[in-house]
Design a protein around this motif. Structure first.
Motif, mmCIF file in Angstrom:
data_model
loop_
_atom_site.group_PDB
_atom_site.id
_atom_site.type_symbol
_atom_site.label_atom_id
_atom_site.label_comp_id
_atom_site.label_asym_id
_atom_site.label_seq_id
_atom_site.Cartn_x
_atom_site.Cartn_y
_atom_site.Cartn_z
ATOM 1 N N ARG A 230 -3.981 7.573 1.908
ATOM 2 C CA ARG A 230 -4.721 8.843 1.992
ATOM 3 C C ARG A 230 -6.109 8.760 1.364
ATOM 4 O O ARG A 230 -7.029 9.453 1.797
ATOM 5 C CB ARG A 230 -3.896 9.954 1.346
ATOM 6 C CG ARG A 230 -2.816 10.444 2.293
ATOM 7 C CD ARG A 230 -1.902 11.450 1.641
ATOM 8 N NE ARG A 230 -1.137 12.170 2.652
ATOM 9 C CZ ARG A 230 -0.020 12.838 2.390
ATOM 10 N NH1 ARG A 230 0.466 12.890 1.165
ATOM 11 N NH2 ARG A 230 0.617 13.453 3.366
ATOM 12 N N LEU B 263 0.840 -1.194 0.000
ATOM 13 C CA LEU B 263 0.000 0.000 0.000
ATOM 14 C C LEU B 263 0.878 1.248 0.000
ATOM 15 O O LEU B 263 1.833 1.336 0.761
ATOM 16 C CB LEU B 263 -0.881 -0.018 1.251
ATOM 17 C CG LEU B 263 -1.961 1.049 1.365
ATOM 18 C CD1 LEU B 263 -3.015 0.879 0.286
ATOM 19 C CD2 LEU B 263 -2.605 0.988 2.749
ATOM 20 N N THR B 264 0.555 2.222 -0.843
ATOM 21 C CA THR B 264 1.324 3.467 -0.890
ATOM 22 C C THR B 264 0.714 4.512 0.040
ATOM 23 O O THR B 264 -0.406 4.352 0.537
ATOM 24 C CB THR B 264 1.329 4.039 -2.314
ATOM 25 O OG1 THR B 264 -0.024 4.341 -2.666
ATOM 26 C CG2 THR B 264 1.924 3.060 -3.313
ATOM 27 N N LEU B 265 1.441 5.613 0.220
ATOM 28 C CA LEU B 265 0.902 6.748 0.979
ATOM 29 C C LEU B 265 -0.334 7.294 0.270
ATOM 30 O O LEU B 265 -1.329 7.640 0.917
ATOM 31 C CB LEU B 265 1.976 7.837 1.128
ATOM 32 C CG LEU B 265 1.529 9.158 1.773
ATOM 33 C CD1 LEU B 265 0.920 8.945 3.145
ATOM 34 C CD2 LEU B 265 2.700 10.133 1.862
ATOM 35 N N GLU B 266 -0.277 7.316 -1.049
ATOM 36 C CA GLU B 266 -1.442 7.797 -1.796
ATOM 37 C C GLU B 266 -2.665 6.923 -1.518
ATOM 38 O O GLU B 266 -3.769 7.431 -1.286
ATOM 39 C CB GLU B 266 -1.133 7.805 -3.295
ATOM 40 C CG GLU B 266 -2.232 8.429 -4.132
ATOM 41 C CD GLU B 266 -1.947 8.344 -5.636
ATOM 42 O OE1 GLU B 266 -0.760 8.451 -6.026
ATOM 43 O OE2 GLU B 266 -2.893 8.136 -6.415
ATOM 44 N N GLY B 267 -2.456 5.612 -1.530
ATOM 45 C CA GLY B 267 -3.552 4.694 -1.219
ATOM 46 C C GLY B 267 -4.074 4.896 0.192
ATOM 47 O O GLY B 267 -5.290 4.889 0.440
#
Lengths: 148, 148, 148, 148
Positions: free
Chosen positions: B15, B9-13
């Motif tokens: 958020r 999971l990314t930071l964008e995900g």
């Protein structure tokens, strides 16, 4: 007088600081963990950028904790906490959360500390640079509003 | 085989999940602490909404920690952890961070847990409702991409 | 982009590292505690050789934890963590698990840290020597596969 | 008499137990965290199988810790630790490491506890099944040797 009022940093204010710190971290190409706490040292907002160090998550949070609680940048301690200094070993206090490494910077309005930002993953000097940008961004909104 | 690959999971995900949870919390008028962790239980993003409880900060983080690590909503335990249940006292594990109160929900893609959201301040049922909205929002981005 | 993929060290990979470290420890006749963690600092494999020190169990695990999380051998800190250094007192972070004694070495593939080995019981230089052998052994399996 | 001798589980013995437990976990298709400790409750060997839960790492280690120290399977406590029982809340002891969930099983020779295995990720009954296979495997080597 049994009650006083005090200014309190909002989530919106914390996010202004976080966004500016994040932008600066991208600019210098050092992904960071960025934590913003209120004047009671409690977490308001946090982000781990892609590539920030896992072992820097708690360091970032603890830098913010220390800068807000002791109302000073975590970079100021130097010889005061070295052997022979009057605050030697203070890092052990608060359950080991007191941090004397640069990268925690208080958010201040009219001499009152409203909270702090803590950054970690880069060199301490980079962490402080990034945190300072966050502080400046949110502090600018204080003075803008004061002018209105 | 000394290496495998896995989705992260990314930071964008994180958020995307956080924003949807926050929107839902506003909708039901219950300010929350909202934490998103990765599949290794480490914090990616956090927000404390205005009015969220101070003592719910760590509860939110620990709910996310538990849902990601044990790969199940924290609402499932019920009689399994009550006196007589086979996992009675499991809340004491992991240094006391294991949480068996509703409000932690895993983020899943194709059966693989990528992380979790933990929410706290409301009733546990409200916390789970808010967390679920966050999960749904980020999971929708997975399937959208899969269709491309 | 809400998901990324990343390589992950397997138990098989961890055991390759552990076996090579153990063989080296026998060679230099210093029994060791040997810990291997993944890129999120979580334990994958551990062995305490006959005669390894009991108080070195957690030191080995924490060396691996630190090398994986901070993505550097634990031998690099030196004057940076001494009085006057910019990271003085960093050993106190992460609940006191951050270790600045040689013997933790990251496992790296194409510049990406996949985990780390931590060894303890001998002199720090011996611990690092043994850990390095483990790292080299598992890293060799990466390049072999890359060639296929 | 100021000295006594006692039997001590070796790393080889621990690995015999670990291998048998691991084989059983594969047989029932439940990947596990498997920990083996000595009679002093200190870790000898550990493996996290692919897919074992991250939040079960410390649970497995603490089950072994408890089974070795209290010299009984962690499944025996039942009503003794429920409300009204004489050992209610014992899970809180030893810094919260005392575990009263099935899956920790002592390794015994001639009535003397030499250590224990702790397993975690499955249902407590599965964890105990897997741990028991490990115990049986290493105990078989004791009696074999006794016959020689």
């Amino acid at each position: 007088m049994s009650i006083k009022t005090q200014p309190v940093l909002t989530l919106e204010g914390a996010r202004t600081a976080l966004a500016a710190a994040e932008a600066r971290a991208k600019e210098i190409n050092v992904p960071m963990n960025i934590a913003i706490v209120d004047n009671a040292c409690h977490l308001i907002a946090f982000a781990r950028m892609e590539g920030a160090k896992v072992t820097s998550i708690s360091i970032a949070i603890d830098k913010a904790f220390t800068a807000a609680g002791h109302r000073a940048p975590t970079s100021i301690y130097k010889e005061n906490v070295w052997p022979g200094g009057p605050a030697f070993s203070i890092w052990n206090s608060n359950g080991g959360r007191f941090t004397t490494i640069a990268g925690g910077v208080p958010i201040v309005k009219d001499g009152v500390v409203l909270g702090a930002i803590g950054c970690s993953t880069g060199l301490p000097s980079q962490d402080e640079d990034v945190a300072t940008r966050g502080v400046e961004a949110v502090q600018k909104t204080f003075s803008t509003k004061a002018k209105l």
